[in-house]
Structures are given as C-alpha cells and as structure tokens.
Design a protein around this motif. Structure first.
Motif, PDB file in Angstrom:
ATOM      1  N   UNK A 133       7.199  -2.640   2.022  1.00 46.86           N
ATOM      2  CA  UNK A 133       6.410  -2.848   0.908  1.00 46.86           C
ATOM      3  C   UNK A 133       5.236  -3.647   1.174  1.00 46.86           C
ATOM      4  N   UNK A 134       4.987  -4.598   2.342  1.00 44.13           N
ATOM      5  CA  UNK A 134       4.000  -5.357   2.397  1.00 44.13           C
ATOM      6  C   UNK A 134       2.922  -4.638   3.374  1.00 44.13           C
ATOM      7  N   UNK A 135       3.057  -3.423   3.641  1.00 37.75           N
ATOM      8  CA  UNK A 135       2.162  -2.628   4.631  1.00 37.75           C
ATOM      9  C   UNK A 135       0.931  -1.922   3.640  1.00 37.75           C
ATOM     10  N   UNK A 136      -0.092  -1.811   4.635  1.00 37.62           N
ATOM     11  CA  UNK A 136      -1.341  -1.036   3.891  1.00 37.62           C
ATOM     12  C   UNK A 136      -0.762   0.528   3.731  1.00 37.62           C
ATOM     13  N   UNK A 137      -1.588   1.134   3.150  1.00 38.63           N
ATOM     14  CA  UNK A 137      -1.390   2.641   3.074  1.00 38.63           C
ATOM     15  C   UNK A 137      -1.371   3.369   4.487  1.00 38.63           C
ATOM     16  N   UNK A 138      -2.212   2.972   5.491  1.00 42.92           N
ATOM     17  CA  UNK A 138      -2.482   3.590   6.734  1.00 42.92           C
ATOM     18  C   UNK A 138      -1.171   3.051   7.421  1.00 42.92           C
ATOM     19  N   UNK A 139      -0.810   1.889   7.474  1.00 44.78           N
ATOM     20  CA  UNK A 139       0.147   1.616   8.063  1.00 44.78           C
ATOM     21  C   UNK A 139       1.765   2.343   7.623  1.00 44.78           C
ATOM     22  N   UNK A 164      -5.737   9.007   2.002  1.00 44.31           N
ATOM     23  CA  UNK A 164      -5.743   7.682   1.629  1.00 44.31           C
ATOM     24  C   UNK A 164      -5.709   6.552   2.574  1.00 44.31           C
ATOM     25  N   UNK A 165      -6.066   7.099   3.860  1.00 41.58           N
ATOM     26  CA  UNK A 165      -5.923   5.991   5.056  1.00 41.58           C
ATOM     27  C   UNK A 165      -7.394   5.765   5.487  1.00 41.58           C
ATOM     28  N   UNK A 166      -7.696   4.490   6.046  1.00 40.55           N
ATOM     29  CA  UNK A 166      -8.955   4.158   6.548  1.00 40.55           C
ATOM     30  C   UNK A 166      -9.234   4.910   8.001  1.00 40.55           C
ATOM     31  N   UNK A 167     -10.647   4.931   8.361  1.00 41.88           N
ATOM     32  CA  UNK A 167     -10.961   5.785   9.547  1.00 41.88           C
ATOM     33  C   UNK A 167      -9.953   5.409  10.689  1.00 41.88           C
ATOM     34  N   UNK A 168      -9.664   4.110  10.905  1.00 40.33           N
ATOM     35  CA  UNK A 168      -9.224   3.708  12.041  1.00 40.33           C
ATOM     36  C   UNK A 168      -7.853   4.303  12.240  1.00 40.33           C
ATOM     37  N   UNK A 169      -7.025   4.239  11.263  1.00 41.63           N
ATOM     38  CA  UNK A 169      -5.686   4.702  10.889  1.00 41.63           C
ATOM     39  C   UNK A 169      -5.688   6.306  11.259  1.00 41.63           C
ATOM     40  N   UNK A 170      -6.758   6.990  10.592  1.00 46.64           N
ATOM     41  CA  UNK A 170      -6.866   8.354  10.363  1.00 46.64           C
ATOM     42  C   UNK A 170      -6.932   8.855  12.166  1.00 46.64           C
TER      43      UNK A 170
END
Length: 247
Positions: A133-139, A164-170
């Motif tokens: 629950x503390x994680x970001x969408x990308x995580x 819905x993820x940032x460029x780095x996660x993608x």
C-alpha cells in the motif's frame, strides 16, 4: 503454442457477441500484440484463454493441451498480469511473492532465491519488506509482473502492463519482458500504447467488435496501409475514429 478455432463468447443478457468466430495461431516464442478499441473483446479473449471464462462455442489449445480436458494443466503453463493490481496491500512485497509462489507449489530456499533475484533485477530489493500500500504505481506494476512469472510460465498474458507508470518503470518492465521472451516465454500483450506495441511486438492482431480485422508484423501492416507511417495510423484505418466509450 496457441491454436484458437472458431472461438466465440456471448455474455448472458448481452445483445451481441464479445468475441465472434475467432481463428488465430500464435507461435512459440512470439511477442504477440492483441490490439483494439475499448470493448473490442481483448480482455474477454484473454480471459477465455486463461480459463477464467467459459467460451460460448469453439475451442483452443495451449502447448497442445485442450482447454476442456486439461484445464488444470493449462493453468500451470500460463502467467497472467492483469490490468488491475492483483496484490494484497496490507502485505509486504516479499510476503505477496511468497504467497503467489506457494500457489504454484513453489517453496523453500529455491523460492526465496528466485524472489530475491527478481526483486534485484526490477530494482526493488530495498523495498522487499515494505507494504504494498506504500508503493507507487510503477513499483506495484513491477511486483505484479514478478508474481506472475515465478513459476516460469510458457505463456505470459499481459493486459496493459505499463499503464500509469513513469518512464523509468516502463523502461525496466519492457527490458525485463524482452529477457523473458529471449529465455523462451511466449508473450501475449494488450495495450493502448501503439508506439510501444510497434516496437515491442513481433506480430500484432487488431480486434474490433469481437473479430480479427488485421494480422501481421507491424512493419508489414504499416507498409500495406496507404499513407501510414506508424501502427497508430493502421489502427485508426481499421477501426475508425469514432469514440468507443462503453460502460
């Protein structure tokens, strides 16, 4: 790897079929993009292939196994990454992965080693014991992906894996998927990111109103469509520009 014959699905009370008389062959080792507008039938098709939905008619096999006779064996062959997060928010990342791994009969040090290896590859080792629950969408997306491949599936179904993820996660997710494919996993991928699909997929099928309207390698489809330079233009030519809102 996947053979689909005359497959159809009509939901109870629906006026029309969500998938209609669909025929498709997906070869072992492919990265196959299943593309289409909202409500075209993509998720319904994947749900049938994943044994989550019973077809109205038709048949399919995965790795030679018939869905009617070998349902439990088929489930062992596949991994599913749903569009919605399939994680327990009050558990840590590590606890989630142990739980999902155990569902496939994995246990002991071998499971722990695999979890640690995947967390390291996905840049999540230092967050292993933090609650989801503390994680970001990308995580969350990355943990969602790990949970689906711990049992080393032959076929991986991906429903909007980078939404819905940032460029780095993608970037990390797509590189990870390419490594999985190179190691032998056949990938079936759905997305509305057509530029991503154009670069990622070895072959794509565009589905609309439950039927396959276009099939081939991205570059070939672009070359066949007059004045098209990208897959998005092929997509619009085959499915139209009208809004596809549905509820």
């Amino acid at each position: 790897m996947i053979q689909i014959n005359d497959l159809s699905k009509k939901y109870k009370g629906a006026d029309d079929f969500s998938v209609r008389n669909l025929d498709l062959t997906i070869a072992e080792g492919e990265i196959f993009g299943l593309l289409g507008p909202n409500g075209a039938g993509k998720t319904t098709l994947i749900s049938m292939l994943s044994s989550l939905l019973k077809p109205t008619s038709g048949s399919f096999t995965i790795d030679g196994l018939n869905f009617k006779e070998h349902k439990n064996q088929l489930k062992q062959l596949i991994g599913i990454v749903p569009q919605e997060y399939a994680l327990y928010p009050s558990l840590t990342a590590y606890e989630n992965l142990v739980y999902f791994g155990s569902m496939y009969g994995l246990k002991g040090q071998a499971l722990k080693n695999d979890i640690n290896s995947h967390l390291e590859t996905m840049g999540l080792s230092k967050f292993a014991h933090k609650k989801i629950k503390a994680f970001s969408g990308g995580m969350k997306r990355r943990i969602n992906l790990i949970s689906s491949i711990l049992h080393k599936p032959k076929v991986l179904f991906l429903d909007e894996p980078t939404v819905g993820v940032d460029v780095q996660s993608k970037n990390v997710i797509m590189a990870y998927l390419k490594e999985l494919n190179a190691s032998g996993t056949t990938i079936i991928y759905t997305s509305h990111h057509l530029n991503e699909a154009e670069q990622f997929c070895t072959r794509v099928g565009i589905i609309d109103h439950g039927t396959l309207v276009c099939l081939g390698k991205p570059k070939e489809l672009i070359a066949q469509e007059e004045n098209a330079e990208h897959l998005e233009e092929v997509f619009l030519a085959k499915t139209g520009k009208a809004l596809r809102d549905h509820a």
